[in-house]
Enzyme design. Structure first.
Site, PDB file in Angstrom:
ATOM      1  N   ARG A 730     -39.320 -15.531  26.424  1.00 20.24           N
ATOM      2  CA  ARG A 730     -40.273 -16.511  26.578  1.00 20.24           C
ATOM      3  C   ARG A 730     -41.677 -15.724  26.292  1.00 20.24           C
ATOM      4  O   ARG A 730     -42.800 -16.434  25.891  1.00 20.24           O
ATOM      5  CB  ARG A 730     -40.430 -16.432  28.332  1.00 20.24           C
ATOM      6  CG  ARG A 730     -41.492 -17.260  28.890  1.00 20.24           C
ATOM      7  CD  ARG A 730     -41.597 -17.243  30.228  1.00 20.24           C
ATOM      8  NE  ARG A 730     -40.542 -17.678  31.058  1.00 20.24           N
ATOM      9  CZ  ARG A 730     -40.467 -18.760  31.398  1.00 20.24           C
ATOM     10  NH1 ARG A 730     -41.528 -19.720  31.181  1.00 20.24           N
ATOM     11  NH2 ARG A 730     -39.466 -19.400  31.978  1.00 20.24           N
ATOM     12  N   GLU A 834     -38.796 -11.765  34.487  1.00 20.25           N
ATOM     13  CA  GLU A 834     -39.518 -11.761  33.461  1.00 20.25           C
ATOM     14  C   GLU A 834     -40.955 -11.957  33.943  1.00 20.25           C
ATOM     15  O   GLU A 834     -41.906 -11.539  33.443  1.00 20.25           O
ATOM     16  CB  GLU A 834     -38.990 -12.614  32.384  1.00 20.25           C
ATOM     17  CG  GLU A 834     -39.592 -14.074  32.500  1.00 20.25           C
ATOM     18  CD  GLU A 834     -38.786 -14.797  33.436  1.00 20.25           C
ATOM     19  OE1 GLU A 834     -39.145 -16.003  33.486  1.00 20.25           O
ATOM     20  OE2 GLU A 834     -37.870 -14.546  34.143  1.00 20.25           O
ATOM     21  N   ASP A 835     -41.197 -13.170  34.879  1.00 19.02           N
ATOM     22  CA  ASP A 835     -42.430 -13.241  35.336  1.00 19.02           C
ATOM     23  C   ASP A 835     -43.280 -12.491  36.207  1.00 19.02           C
ATOM     24  O   ASP A 835     -44.350 -12.078  36.137  1.00 19.02           O
ATOM     25  CB  ASP A 835     -42.429 -14.678  36.353  1.00 19.02           C
ATOM     26  CG  ASP A 835     -41.320 -14.798  37.180  1.00 19.02           C
ATOM     27  OD1 ASP A 835     -40.701 -13.741  37.322  1.00 19.02           O
ATOM     28  OD2 ASP A 835     -41.411 -15.826  37.909  1.00 19.02           O
TER      29      ASP A 835
END
Length: 921
Positions: A730, A834-835
């Site tokens: 991402r 991941e955020d």
């Protein structure tokens, strides 16, 4: 005109209907009321004489009469006439009923026609409004294109790219320099040949890997050689075109080589050219603390000397480099102490021994005054140690045990005691670490002092240096420097009696700032062999004002092969809020300008915001022009609202305004085998203002269906093929992303156009922050002394989810290339978090919380598969991720905020002729 005709016809029909209804009601009144009353009156009142009389008598006489009598009887004739009239009225009544039914049928038809005309009129009005909106958008777009063309014609600035490598011509690069009067007076301007190092040379470095014949320590030789060969600007094959030549002397495996041997080695180097111009001599210590100035008495000519031990006589300020000793640690992350609590068990610690103070009768007379001062310093420290309480515990030891290596690199300095592991235990429990400078003020730096400094910042004890004449690593002016005033406390020895008072005045946040800066210096610049070598070359390169090597872009291979053309389908404009308002012009894609600041890099290594070793196409930390500059010659690219006069919603939508030139953003959407959901998500970006392109990260190993119809939304939709299914994909800095602004969004997230535009405008004013819609926070769980990831409603937050958030592409580079690999590994292991990693990274760099916009909290996608976030295991993994990331950073970078951003004029009452900036935000 058509509307007026329709209204006249409608009024006429209503009037005609009222007239006919009034006539019908009159006839009904006659037939149903008046006629029966008249008939009843005559029949009931006819007498024997033909006059009106009693009902019974009249009935007898009438019945008893003959037909002839009836024919001659006036009353009978009148009654017959009435009966005929009643029949006629009944017939009229039936006729009127039929006419009424016909009129009602016509009325219903006319009503249906009117409804149809009204519907058509509403549709025409809607189409007219939509056409007017589209016309306004086109006018805005045309106006912006005209402005862009005008700016291109008026601007003489060339297109900016990354610096192209231009090397020196070997035939002309050997010119002579005017020699300085003495080599000790060397400066960059007098001893360095700039003609070999053009600004666009790329800083090629030649490493003497084989010519040097000194027998080096194996670790020094191998680790330094590997570090040099891994650097992108090192050229090991073409010395004729090199800018800098590196000679590794370093720590030897045997005794130090004699002076003559070093001189013969230097003069025998193929590119020494008689005076050693543009040469860098590395004397790097590793195991030994007794490594002194091996170049003492050696004619180093115009070569730059980089080592840990210097005296005033040998050190050439702003030319030579003070460098730290090697730690022995290779690239990779080690476990360092947690940086909290701020105040530890010991307020200050020191372990060391001074051989001369033990037997001061051996000291020379010329040193006696200095030794007396040093003895007073030690005596004062012992008195401070005796006045301890629970908040002021000191750990001072001025003697080493017999097993300690008490050799010193220079006479008159305090040696280290025990081994590093023993010292680590004390430093990890100390708030401050005392470093005593050598007795002799002519000693600029020693290996021992540098090693004490490194161990202090490594284990979180803030260095307190007594002796303001000491030089620190990478502190020379002119190149990349470390501002040690933000890492260590430096005081003259005359302040020894005020030391305790001074330390007690420091607040917790100041102490932590010192500790955090020290950890950053250790991890980035001095912690490994590679980081030391990189920083040495960085210091020389920045002196020459040569830009760093360009940060690599991540390739963006398409999921489609070159011969396959995906099916496209047209997309109708969206309804609702997306079509109701003009939010800005729909422009052709324009990339953000790149490499505008190639040679305006900062030389302060504590202000690099994450990475000083690469050149970035753009960063979120560029300085801002004052508001009036755009009206005084610096208006290129700016779009002030109403040319600077401001305005309400209508004028607001015509220009981005703000403090930065106009720009666009890129949508990056991660997806995995949800084709229908993906297509619907892409369709929603139709006619979105300031959209540059949509980059779809196809995270599945299987390509999309061949018959899948991709929406044609007016901008490029690039589908990237990934090498593996990873959530880290991402945030890869894809080469297809040509804008500074990135909107990271999930394929099942539905944002209105006005929400996206509002978030984009907010991000433009806070370019270094994460700006998003769903907010979360990290909560403390006292029962387990641990952090929890929390999504409950709360009055403060510390994160915004990157399923719908704007961020700068600079953070994509940092996430991929600079952020610790262990964080990305855990994201791959859990397929989660991941955020969280991006939130901690941005907060770590900026020391600021994210910005939440609008009141949107959750996102739902009707018909989408159940999200992973509904699984309890998903939350448990996020708890573990959060605490693991905090352990890696050594503290919690996340900060709380208690506000969100809504639109100006949202709740303001404004005149009817004005328009709000955003109606629903």
């Amino acid at each position: 005109m058509a509307a007026d005709t329709t209204n006249n016809r409608s009024r006429y029909l209503r009037w005609l209907t009222r007239v006919r209804l009034s006539r019908i009601m009159a006839l009904l009144l006659v037939v149903l009321v008046i006629v029966p009353l008249v008939v009843h009156y005559y029949i009931s009142n006819i007498g024997s004489d033909g006059r009106v009389g009693g009902a019974a008598a009249a009935g007898v006489r009438i019945i008893g009469r003959t037909p002839l009598d009836h024919a001659e009887d006036p009353a009978y004739l009148q009654a017959t006439d009435l009966v005929a009239r009643v029949k006629e009225l009944k017939r009229i009544h039936a006729s009127v009923n039929n006419e009424l039914r016909q009129l009602e049928s016509k009325r219903q038809k006319l009503k249906s026609d009117l409804s149809s005309y009204a519907t058509r009129l509403d549709a025409v009005k809607s189409e007219h409004e939509r056409s007017a909106k589209n016309l306004e958008k086109l006018k805005l777009t045309i106006e912006n294109v005209k402005l862009q063309q005008l700016e291109l014609q008026m601007s003489n600035a060339p297109l900016i790219y990354a610096p192209k490598r231009v090397l020196v011509d070997p035939a002309t690069g050997n010119g002579d320099l005017d020699p300085p009067t003495r080599s000790t007076r060397c400066r960059m301007s007098t001893c360095f040949d700039y003609s070999r190092c053009s600004l666009t040379s790329g800083f090629p470095v030649y490493f003497y890997a084989r010519e040097a014949s000194i027998r080096l320590d194996d670790f020094v030789r191998v680790s330094v050689g590997d570090a040099l060969n891994r650097l992108p600007f090192v050229s090991t094959t073409d010395g004729d075109r090199a800018c800098l030549y590196v000679v590794l002397i370093g720590e030897t495996a045997a005794a130090a080589p004699p002076t003559g041997a070093i001189e013969r080695l230097l003069r025998g180097l193929p590119y020494w050219r008689g005076d050693g111009r543009n040469h860098l001599l590395l004397n790097l210590a590793y195991r030994s603390t007794s490594l002194g100035d091996v170049f003492s008495g050696v004619n180093t000519g115009r070569a730059i000397v980089a080592q840990s031990a210097f005296t005033v006589r040998s050190f050439r300020a702003d030319f030579d480099l003070v460098v730290p000793p090697l730690s022995g640690r290779r690239a990779g992350r080690e476990t360092l102490p947690y940086m909290l609590p701020v105040r530890r068990k010991y307020l200050m610690s020191f372990q060391g021994m001074h051989k001369t103070l033990i037997s001061d009768d051996r000291a020379a007379d010329s040193d006696s005054e200095l030794l007396k001062l040093e003895a007073e310093v030690v005596q004062t420290l012992k008195q401070i140690q005796q006045t301890r309480n629970k908040n002021n515990v000191f750990y001072f030891y001025f003697y080493c045990n017999k097993n300690s290596d008490i050799r010193a690199s220079m006479d008159g300095e305090w040696t280290l005691c025990a081994d590093e592991e023993s010292r680590r235990e004390i430093l990890a429990l100390s708030t401050f670490s005392l470093i005593l400078a050598p007795v002799d003020a002519s000693i600029v730096s020693t290996v021992t002092i540098q090693r004490r400094l490194l161990e202090s910042i490594k284990y979180g004890a803030v260095p307190v240096v007594l002796g303001d004449f000491v030089r620190f690593p990478f502190s020379a002016v002119g190149g990349a420097t470390i501002d040690w005033t933000r890492v260590a406390i430096v005081l003259p020895k005359s302040r020894i009696t005020e030391l305790h008072f001074y330390l007690r005045t420091l607040a917790d946040n100041d102490i932590f700032a010192y500790r955090k800066n020290g950890r950053a210096v250790y991890e980035k610049y001095v912690g490994t062999t590679e980081s030391v070598v990189r920083t040495i070359l960085l210091s020389v390169r920045t002196r020459l004002r040569i830009a760093a090597p360009v940060i690599p872009e991540h390739p963006s291979p398409s999921v489609f092969n070159d011969t396959f053309a995906p099916l496209m389908k047209p997309v109708t404009p969206a309804d609702g809020a997306e079509a109701d308002d003009v939010l800005g012009p729909v422009e052709s894609p324009q990339p953000s300008p790149k490499f505008r600041r190639n040679f305006t890099f900062s030389t302060s290594l504590l202000d690099d915001h994450g990475d000083a070793f690469h050149l970035y196409p753009f960063t979120p930390f560029a300085p801002v022009l004052p508001s009036d500059a755009k009206f005084y010659g610096s208006g290129l690219g700016f779009r002030p609202i109403a040319k600077g006069q401001g305005g309400s919603g209508k004028e607001f939508t015509q220009s981005l305004g703000g403090n930065y030139p106009t720009e666009q953003f890129t949508v990056v959407m991660l997806t995995y085998e949800r084709e229908a959901v993906l297509v619907n998500a892409i369709e929603r970006f139709k006619d979105l203002p300031y959209l540059n392109k949509v980059v779809v990260v196809w995270n599945s190993p299987r390509p999309p269906s061949d018959d899948l119809q991709w929406p044609d939304i007016g901008v490029k939709v690039h589908v990237v093929r990934t090498s593996k299914n990873s959530l880290n994909n991402r945030f890869l800095p894809y080469s297809e992303i040509e804008t500074e602004a990135i909107l990271s969004i999930d394929d099942d997230t539905h944002l209105r156009h006005d929400e996206i535009m509002f978030g984009f405008r907010v991000w433009r004013e806070s370019r270094d922050r994460l700006v998003g819609f769903p907010g979360r926070f990290h909560s403390w769980e006292p029962s387990v002394n641990s952090w929890f990831y929390n999504s409950n409603y709360t009055c403060e937050l510390s994160m915004v989810l990157t399923g719908a958030a704007f961020y700068h592409k600079y953070y994509a580079y940092l996430y991929t290339y600079i952020m610790p690999q262990a964080i990305r590994d855990l994201v791959d292991e859990f397929m989660n978090c991941e955020d969280l990693a991006m939130n901690l990274l941005v907060s770590h760099i900026t020391q600021k919380p994210p910005i939440k916009v609008t009141s949107r909290w959750t996102f739902r996608c009707p018909g989408c598969p159940k999200a992973l976030s509904f699984d309890d295991r998903h939350f448990q993994e996020r708890h573990r991720c959060l605490n693991y990331f905090v352990k890696i950073y050594g503290y919690t970078p996340l900060l709380y905020t208690q506000f969100r951003v809504d639109s100006i004029l949202f709740k303001t009452r404004i005149p009817h002729d004005k328009q709000k900036c955003f109606k629903f935000i």
